[in-house]
Every structure is written in C-alpha cells, then in structure tokens.
Design a protein around this motif. Sequence first.
Motif, PDB file in Angstrom:
ATOM      1  N   GLY A 117      10.791  16.441  30.832  1.00 44.42           N
ATOM      2  CA  GLY A 117      11.985  15.607  30.855  1.00 44.42           C
ATOM      3  C   GLY A 117      12.375  15.474  29.574  1.00 44.42           C
ATOM      4  O   GLY A 117      12.206  16.185  28.616  1.00 44.42           O
ATOM      5  N   ARG A 118      12.849  14.125  29.319  1.00 44.08           N
ATOM      6  CA  ARG A 118      13.554  13.942  28.003  1.00 44.08           C
ATOM      7  C   ARG A 118      12.407  13.942  26.723  1.00 44.08           C
ATOM      8  O   ARG A 118      11.257  13.403  27.132  1.00 44.08           O
ATOM      9  CB  ARG A 118      14.334  12.783  27.859  1.00 44.08           C
ATOM     10  N   VAL A 119      12.651  14.321  25.647  1.00 47.24           N
ATOM     11  CA  VAL A 119      11.526  13.885  24.469  1.00 47.24           C
ATOM     12  C   VAL A 119      12.464  13.223  23.488  1.00 47.24           C
ATOM     13  O   VAL A 119      13.666  13.301  23.360  1.00 47.24           O
ATOM     14  CB  VAL A 119      11.165  15.487  23.950  1.00 47.24           C
ATOM     15  N   VAL A 120      11.384  12.624  22.613  1.00 48.65           N
ATOM     16  CA  VAL A 120      12.322  11.799  21.408  1.00 48.65           C
ATOM     17  C   VAL A 120      12.710  12.735  20.261  1.00 48.65           C
ATOM     18  O   VAL A 120      12.024  13.820  20.160  1.00 48.65           O
ATOM     19  CB  VAL A 120      11.137  10.797  20.981  1.00 48.65           C
ATOM     20  N   ARG A 137       6.587   3.897  25.526  1.00 43.17           N
ATOM     21  CA  ARG A 137       8.029   4.371  25.754  1.00 43.17           C
ATOM     22  C   ARG A 137       8.601   3.921  24.424  1.00 43.17           C
ATOM     23  O   ARG A 137       8.196   3.036  23.660  1.00 43.17           O
ATOM     24  CB  ARG A 137       8.641   3.524  26.940  1.00 43.17           C
ATOM     25  N   TRP A 138       9.686   4.682  24.318  1.00 45.02           N
ATOM     26  CA  TRP A 138      10.452   4.492  23.231  1.00 45.02           C
ATOM     27  C   TRP A 138      11.702   3.957  23.599  1.00 45.02           C
ATOM     28  O   TRP A 138      12.682   4.647  24.324  1.00 45.02           O
ATOM     29  CB  TRP A 138      10.671   5.824  22.230  1.00 45.02           C
ATOM     30  N   SER A 139      12.080   2.892  23.175  1.00 44.91           N
ATOM     31  CA  SER A 139      13.534   2.120  23.513  1.00 44.91           C
ATOM     32  C   SER A 139      14.703   2.392  22.627  1.00 44.91           C
ATOM     33  O   SER A 139      15.581   1.542  23.059  1.00 44.91           O
ATOM     34  CB  SER A 139      13.270   0.548  23.935  1.00 44.91           C
ATOM     35  N   LEU A 155       6.544   8.148  26.947  1.00 38.79           N
ATOM     36  CA  LEU A 155       5.739   9.171  26.025  1.00 38.79           C
ATOM     37  C   LEU A 155       4.365   8.654  26.197  1.00 38.79           C
ATOM     38  O   LEU A 155       4.024   7.672  26.320  1.00 38.79           O
ATOM     39  CB  LEU A 155       6.292   9.250  24.631  1.00 38.79           C
ATOM     40  N   THR A 162       9.550  19.458  26.883  1.00 39.46           N
ATOM     41  CA  THR A 162      10.765  19.487  27.309  1.00 39.46           C
ATOM     42  C   THR A 162      10.970  19.622  28.979  1.00 39.46           C
ATOM     43  O   THR A 162      11.682  19.171  29.696  1.00 39.46           O
ATOM     44  CB  THR A 162      11.999  20.240  26.803  1.00 39.46           C
ATOM     45  N   THR A 222      16.868   4.447  23.005  1.00 39.92           N
ATOM     46  CA  THR A 222      17.852   5.171  23.822  1.00 39.92           C
ATOM     47  C   THR A 222      17.808   4.561  25.166  1.00 39.92           C
ATOM     48  O   THR A 222      16.633   4.140  25.361  1.00 39.92           O
ATOM     49  CB  THR A 222      17.748   6.681  23.778  1.00 39.92           C
ATOM     50  N   ALA A 255      14.793   4.212  28.312  1.00 40.94           N
ATOM     51  CA  ALA A 255      14.068   4.398  27.231  1.00 40.94           C
ATOM     52  C   ALA A 255      13.191   5.806  27.858  1.00 40.94           C
ATOM     53  O   ALA A 255      13.224   6.377  28.864  1.00 40.94           O
ATOM     54  CB  ALA A 255      12.917   3.439  27.586  1.00 40.94           C
ATOM     55  N   VAL A 256      12.775   6.370  26.742  1.00 39.04           N
ATOM     56  CA  VAL A 256      11.915   7.713  26.833  1.00 39.04           C
ATOM     57  C   VAL A 256      10.341   7.454  27.007  1.00 39.04           C
ATOM     58  O   VAL A 256       9.801   6.919  26.338  1.00 39.04           O
ATOM     59  CB  VAL A 256      12.228   8.816  25.746  1.00 39.04           C
TER      60      VAL A 256
END
Length: 290
Positions: free
Chosen positions: A206-209, A74-76, A84, A203, A78, A81-82
Amino acid sequence: MTSRTGAAPRIDLHTHSTASDGTLTPAELVRAAAQAGLDVLAITDHDTTAGWAPAVGALPPGLRLVRGAELSCRWSGTEPAVPLHLLAYLFDPDHPELVAELARVRAAREDRGERIVALLRADGIDVSWPDILAGAGGGTVGRPHIAQALIRVGLVGSTREAFGPDWLGERYRLPKDDIDVFRAIRLVRSAGGVPVFAHPRATRRGRVVPDELIAELAAAGLAGLEADHEDHSPAERAHVRALAADLGLLVTGSSDFHGTHKTVQLGEFSTGVEAYERIVAEGVTEVASG
Ligand code: AMP
Ligand code: ZN
Ligand code: FE
Ligand code: FE
C-alpha cells in the motif's frame, strides 16, 4: 561475535509467533530457529510482549534471543493517515506508558476486526467474530486470522489471496486506531528500547511514507531501517540502504516469518553483525542466551 561454526553469525531480527499472527508457539519458534541454524533470533509479535517468557523458557543452547515487538503506528501527515510498522527491540516490558499503549492498540485491533466481520456478514459472508477471536487463541488478533476464516468458508484458497483487493487488502480493509509514530518512537526510547522502521518501502502493501518523514523520524530517535525484506523489490532495498547511509541509521534484514501464514522461511533474509551489535549496545534489556 562469531557463530558456533566460526562462520558469520546468522541473525534474523523480525519474526512472529502465536502471541500474534504467526502459527508457531513461541517455544516452537525458538526451536525452529535453532534447527534452521540461526545464531540470533528476535521475537517481534504485533503489539505484545506475551511471547517473551515462553520463548526464553524454551531457548535452545547456543541461540540468542532479542526480545522485541512490532508496533502498529500511523503517520498523520497526509489524509488518510499512512499505517506503518515500528520494530522495537530490548525495551523494558513493564514501562507503564508503553504497556498501556500496547493494550490500547490490541483493543483497537479487536474493534477493527469486529467491524470488518460486520462488513463481510452484511454482504452475506458467513464468518463469525467469536470463531476468529478463538482462532487467535488469546494472541494479538490481526487480518491473517480473518483470512483463515475466509479460507475455512472456501471463499479464498490462501492467506495471500485473502489480502487481495476484493478482500482484506482493499474492499474489506478498515483502518485501526494505531499509535502516532513520533509518540511510538518517544515511548520506545523512554522504555530503553531501540526503534527500527519495518519494511519502510513496501509499496506492494500500500502507500508508503516520504523520505523526508524518515529523516524527521531519525531526528526523533529512530535507530534503523529494515532494508532486506520480501516485500521490498531490489530497487527498494537499495533505496532504503542509501537513505540509511545518508541519515546515519543502521540497516537490518529479516524474514518477518509468520509460520504457515506466509511462505518465507526463517533466516531467508538476515542482519549483519555490526547492526546487531549497535542494537544490543543501545537497548536496556539483555539479550537472552540458551
Ligand atoms: P493487520 O496487522 O491486522 O493489519 O494485518 C497485517 C498483517 O497481515 C501483516 O503483519 C502480515 O502478517 C499479514 N499480511 C499482510 N499482507 C499480506 C499478504 N499479502 N499475504 C499474507 N499476509 C499478509
Ligand atoms: Zn503479521
Ligand atoms: Fe510488518
Ligand atoms: Fe511483521
């Protein structure tokens, strides 16, 4: 490198077995890959290396096996978190920190699965966590196993439908405690592996970075981007290729085969030999030969 027939080798670097949410055993997977005419196959089950040994044990003559995994990250940057996925190739499967982190994420998947089932049951849906766990057969449990339970009780007709917004795609979607993506890249590199960002622009999932994050990941040790994937539109594939060229990253294409949990076939998308050779040159584990 050339294929057995002298034509361009066929290389599929992203597939799943029953060690996670695929439907072929690792032995069946390598046999199916040979039958499909592949020269190189990567086994990349979610958060586990449990399929490596049985796949190597069943490797048909002429097929090369790249041992890998798909790490839940995950990327936190945002909120929320997104999530991935990071493909990791040819790493040391005994690297203690990585082994511990994979075990932790598998436990987090069980915790999340059990909570999703509790939500479903609270709405009167008759699915059972012990049955779902049994359905995973000791492999890494994921939403496709919950999807099977929804199919069994007749609420949806297919895995695809089970990932719709009324079900596991949104209404009954819960986050799990994934690995911070920068930590994952560090761990994979310290275990001698080669990290490649799976379906970075999907996409439709869901959400992408943002691209800026991918540039930071490249600086942190990311080796490549998966461009050709069924969840990317043609425009998304082109975008990923251009970004990889800008950042000096290698580009892969893969089926992300899951047996009958998806319709995609082995080898439906593939990787060029240059990218494959770069991965092999950077990885600490040998490619296994049948
Ligand atoms: P999880 O790892 O538990 O979050 O579940 C994600 C997995 O579900 C992915 O690795 C795919 O195997 C599968 N998946 C995601 N979206 C779909 C979809 N639309 N149809 C079928 N399988 C999907
Ligand atoms: Zn999967
Ligand atoms: Fe994935
Ligand atoms: Fe995958």
